[in-house]
Design a protein around this motif. Structure first.
Motif, mmCIF file in Angstrom:
data_model
loop_
_atom_site.group_PDB
_atom_site.id
_atom_site.type_symbol
_atom_site.label_atom_id
_atom_site.label_comp_id
_atom_site.label_asym_id
_atom_site.label_seq_id
_atom_site.Cartn_x
_atom_site.Cartn_y
_atom_site.Cartn_z
ATOM 1 N N ASN A 179 -8.641 -1.814 -1.677
ATOM 2 C CA ASN A 179 -9.575 -0.697 -1.534
ATOM 3 C C ASN A 179 -8.955 0.493 -0.802
ATOM 4 O O ASN A 179 -9.543 1.577 -0.777
ATOM 5 C CB ASN A 179 -10.854 -1.156 -0.820
ATOM 6 C CG ASN A 179 -10.576 -1.986 0.422
ATOM 7 O OD1 ASN A 179 -9.634 -2.767 0.467
ATOM 8 N ND2 ASN A 179 -11.403 -1.824 1.432
ATOM 9 N N LEU A 180 -7.774 0.321 -0.209
ATOM 10 C CA LEU A 180 -7.089 1.415 0.479
ATOM 11 C C LEU A 180 -5.950 1.999 -0.354
ATOM 12 O O LEU A 180 -5.208 2.855 0.115
ATOM 13 C CB LEU A 180 -6.537 0.924 1.829
ATOM 14 C CG LEU A 180 -7.559 0.306 2.797
ATOM 15 C CD1 LEU A 180 -6.879 -0.113 4.086
ATOM 16 C CD2 LEU A 180 -8.694 1.291 3.083
ATOM 17 N N LEU A 181 -5.815 1.537 -1.590
ATOM 18 C CA LEU A 181 -4.733 2.000 -2.463
ATOM 19 C C LEU A 181 -4.914 3.483 -2.789
ATOM 20 O O LEU A 181 -6.026 3.953 -3.013
ATOM 21 C CB LEU A 181 -4.743 1.181 -3.752
ATOM 22 C CG LEU A 181 -3.462 1.106 -4.578
ATOM 23 C CD1 LEU A 181 -2.351 0.453 -3.782
ATOM 24 C CD2 LEU A 181 -3.722 0.325 -5.859
ATOM 25 N N LEU A 184 0.810 -1.211 0.000
ATOM 26 C CA LEU A 184 0.000 0.000 0.000
ATOM 27 C C LEU A 184 0.847 1.266 0.000
ATOM 28 O O LEU A 184 0.478 2.267 -0.595
ATOM 29 C CB LEU A 184 -0.936 0.009 1.222
ATOM 30 C CG LEU A 184 -2.134 -0.943 1.177
ATOM 31 C CD1 LEU A 184 -2.950 -0.814 2.443
ATOM 32 C CD2 LEU A 184 -3.000 -0.657 -0.036
ATOM 33 N N GLY A 185 1.970 1.231 0.659
ATOM 34 C CA GLY A 185 2.794 2.428 0.764
ATOM 35 C C GLY A 185 3.793 2.605 -0.357
ATOM 36 O O GLY A 185 4.672 3.472 -0.286
ATOM 37 N N ALA A 186 3.696 1.801 -1.399
ATOM 38 C CA ALA A 186 4.675 1.863 -2.492
ATOM 39 C C ALA A 186 4.605 3.217 -3.199
ATOM 40 O O ALA A 186 3.526 3.739 -3.478
ATOM 41 C CB ALA A 186 4.412 0.741 -3.492
ATOM 42 N N THR A 187 5.781 3.788 -3.502
ATOM 43 C CA THR A 187 5.835 5.046 -4.233
ATOM 44 C C THR A 187 5.624 4.795 -5.719
ATOM 45 O O THR A 187 5.754 3.668 -6.210
ATOM 46 C CB THR A 187 7.192 5.734 -4.023
ATOM 47 O OG1 THR A 187 8.219 4.892 -4.574
ATOM 48 C CG2 THR A 187 7.462 5.970 -2.544
ATOM 49 N N GLU A 188 5.341 5.858 -6.440
ATOM 50 C CA GLU A 188 5.161 5.746 -7.882
ATOM 51 C C GLU A 188 6.431 5.233 -8.548
ATOM 52 O O GLU A 188 6.370 4.411 -9.473
ATOM 53 C CB GLU A 188 4.778 7.109 -8.458
ATOM 54 C CG GLU A 188 4.461 7.079 -9.934
ATOM 55 C CD GLU A 188 3.967 8.418 -10.450
ATOM 56 O OE1 GLU A 188 4.174 8.700 -11.649
ATOM 57 O OE2 GLU A 188 3.382 9.179 -9.660
ATOM 58 N N GLY A 197 -9.390 -7.547 -0.005
ATOM 59 C CA GLY A 197 -9.702 -6.473 0.920
ATOM 60 C C GLY A 197 -10.905 -6.794 1.780
ATOM 61 O O GLY A 197 -11.605 -7.785 1.565
ATOM 62 N N ASN A 198 -11.114 -5.926 2.751
ATOM 63 C CA ASN A 198 -12.251 -6.033 3.655
ATOM 64 C C ASN A 198 -13.203 -4.883 3.339
ATOM 65 O O ASN A 198 -12.823 -3.713 3.471
ATOM 66 C CB ASN A 198 -11.771 -5.946 5.107
ATOM 67 C CG ASN A 198 -12.884 -6.208 6.113
ATOM 68 O OD1 ASN A 198 -14.065 -6.074 5.791
ATOM 69 N ND2 ASN A 198 -12.517 -6.551 7.332
ATOM 70 N N PRO A 199 -14.438 -5.169 2.890
ATOM 71 C CA PRO A 199 -15.350 -4.094 2.490
ATOM 72 C C PRO A 199 -15.677 -3.123 3.609
ATOM 73 O O PRO A 199 -16.084 -1.995 3.354
ATOM 74 C CB PRO A 199 -16.600 -4.859 2.018
ATOM 75 C CG PRO A 199 -16.488 -6.215 2.611
ATOM 76 C CD PRO A 199 -15.026 -6.498 2.732
ATOM 77 N N GLU A 200 -15.470 -3.536 4.876
ATOM 78 C CA GLU A 200 -15.742 -2.640 5.996
ATOM 79 C C GLU A 200 -14.747 -1.487 6.062
ATOM 80 O O GLU A 200 -14.996 -0.474 6.716
ATOM 81 C CB GLU A 200 -15.699 -3.426 7.318
ATOM 82 C CG GLU A 200 -16.777 -4.492 7.439
ATOM 83 C CD GLU A 200 -16.660 -5.271 8.728
ATOM 84 O OE1 GLU A 200 -15.697 -5.008 9.482
ATOM 85 O OE2 GLU A 200 -17.520 -6.126 8.982
ATOM 86 N N LEU A 243 -11.530 0.998 -11.117
ATOM 87 C CA LEU A 243 -10.650 -0.140 -10.858
ATOM 88 C C LEU A 243 -11.468 -1.413 -10.662
ATOM 89 O O LEU A 243 -11.065 -2.492 -11.104
ATOM 90 C CB LEU A 243 -9.786 0.128 -9.619
ATOM 91 C CG LEU A 243 -8.721 -0.922 -9.296
ATOM 92 C CD1 LEU A 243 -7.766 -1.140 -10.468
ATOM 93 C CD2 LEU A 243 -7.929 -0.540 -8.048
ATOM 94 N N LEU A 244 -12.611 -1.300 -10.020
ATOM 95 C CA LEU A 244 -13.482 -2.456 -9.804
ATOM 96 C C LEU A 244 -13.833 -3.123 -11.129
ATOM 97 O O LEU A 244 -13.824 -4.347 -11.263
ATOM 98 C CB LEU A 244 -14.754 -2.007 -9.086
ATOM 99 C CG LEU A 244 -15.777 -3.082 -8.726
ATOM 100 C CD1 LEU A 244 -15.192 -4.071 -7.729
ATOM 101 C CD2 LEU A 244 -17.032 -2.432 -8.148
ATOM 102 N N ASP A 245 -14.099 -2.305 -12.147
ATOM 103 C CA ASP A 245 -14.493 -2.820 -13.448
ATOM 104 C C ASP A 245 -13.351 -3.535 -14.159
ATOM 105 O O ASP A 245 -13.576 -4.305 -15.097
ATOM 106 C CB ASP A 245 -15.006 -1.666 -14.315
ATOM 107 C CG ASP A 245 -15.703 -2.152 -15.577
ATOM 108 O OD1 ASP A 245 -16.552 -3.049 -15.464
ATOM 109 O OD2 ASP A 245 -15.391 -1.638 -16.665
#
Length: 334
Positions: free
Chosen positions: A138-140, A95-99, A178-181, A189-191
């Motif tokens: 989902n936290l990206l 998640l914390g990866a830089t560009e 991921g956890n939807p909560e 992105l979902l698509d």
């Protein structure tokens, strides 16, 4: 490096395991999104997938896993023309990866010490011809999501910065969990995920006990455990290889195409990606099962995974998108 928990030893979670197997049969399906409770085997399944997948042929030292020397990027210093077998890459995108870490950037150390302007490949280069795994997708961060959308669309990573102009292939199967909560996923992105599955903690005592037994046996008597389930993993791997060869020969009757279109119209899914993914997923399932012709049974089995995340939200429907898909499938296909 510790051997991951065997794929075949995962208890239950049939839909999740089936979705992952189908992306191995046909990577063009477009990836898998796994949403569910903590501790339901999401990460375990992805790690197990790495050990399960058949190896790929790569040029030794090629940073983008090219199969032929001619396909290696001009900027790559491969130093060898030898083709070797290597495990299918499964690369984690934290998640914390830089560009810079994701797409690649100028090799600063080499620029300072040698005065050379050299490209240092990122995670997308390493994931080419393999899997890119994002836990808590989902936290990206939004700018990383935008990058992934561009690359997923084109199959190519383009880096133009710091005087560099670099292009390289970046075709990978995206696997997210991921956890939807903890937050929803951006619709764009979902698509992009071909298949989506929901996993839940088992509510059956016998199943929960079996999970405990297998995990305990894996840690306490590793060799005996792997002797049993390692052989089962090998059988799945062999079936995947046979399915890949069978896939182009699977016949698709026009009636099945009509069923795909009718299902998506009845569900109100946006665009045509639903039909295309449903067709590819069903065809991969037929190939994996050894069937030569696509049938309605294949559509029934794959429809919830291929279509449930493409539906418009209905706040009055408490059953959820998966149940809606099953209802429509029953109405349309009988």
């Amino acid at each position: 490096m510790k051997t991951p928990f065997p794929f075949s030893a995962i208890v239950g979670q049939h839909e999740m395991k089936q979705a992952m197997i189908l992306t191995a049969v046909d990577p063009g399906i477009g990836g898998v999104l796994v949403f569910g409770d903590r501790g339901t085997g999401k990460s375990t399944a992805v790690r197990a997938l790495a050990a399960l997948l058949p190896p790929i042929k790569v040029v030794e030292g090629c940073p983008v896993n090219s199969e032929r020397v001619a396909d290696c990027p001009s900027w790559a210093e491969i130093g060898s023309r030898k083709v070797i077998s290597r495990s299918t890459p499964v690369i984690d995108l934290p998640l914390g990866a830089t560009e810079d870490r994701v797409v690649g950037a100028l090799d600063i150390e080499r620029a300072l010490t040698r005065g050379e302007k050299t490209f240092e490949p990122g995670l997308l280069a390493r994931a080419n011809r393999g899997y890119l795994y994002i836990d808590e997708v989902n936290l990206l961060e939004d700018h990383i999501v935008d990058l992934l959308l561009d690359v997923a669309q084109s199959g190519e990573n383009v880096v133009e910065r710091e005087g560099l102009s670099i292009r390289h292939p970046a075709r990978f199967v995206l696997v997210g969990s991921g956890n939807p909560e903890e937050g929803e996923l951006r619709p764009q992105l979902l698509d992009r995920f071909g298949l989506s599955v929901e996993v839940r903690s088992p509510d059956n005592i016998a199943e929960r006990v079996e999970v405990i037994k297998r995990r305990d046996a894996f840690e306490r008597d590793f060799d005996a455990f792997m002797a049993t389930f390692g052989a089962q993993d090998a059988e799945i791997r062999e079936t995947i290889l046979k399915a890949r060869k069978r896939l182009p020969k699977v016949k698709t009757p026009d009636a099945i195409l009509n069923d795909c279109a009718e299902l998506c119209i009845a569900l109100g899914s946006d665009g045509l990606r639903g039909e295309l993914t449903l067709l590819r997923g069903a065809r991969a399932l037929a190939a994996y099962r050894g069937d030569r012709t696509l049938k309605r049974d294949h559509l029934r089995d794959i429809a919830p995974s291929a279509l449930s995340h493409r539906l418009r939200r209905d706040p009055l429907d408490e059953a959820g998108s998966g149940a809606r898909v099953n209802r429509i499938v029953a109405d349309v296909l009988g």
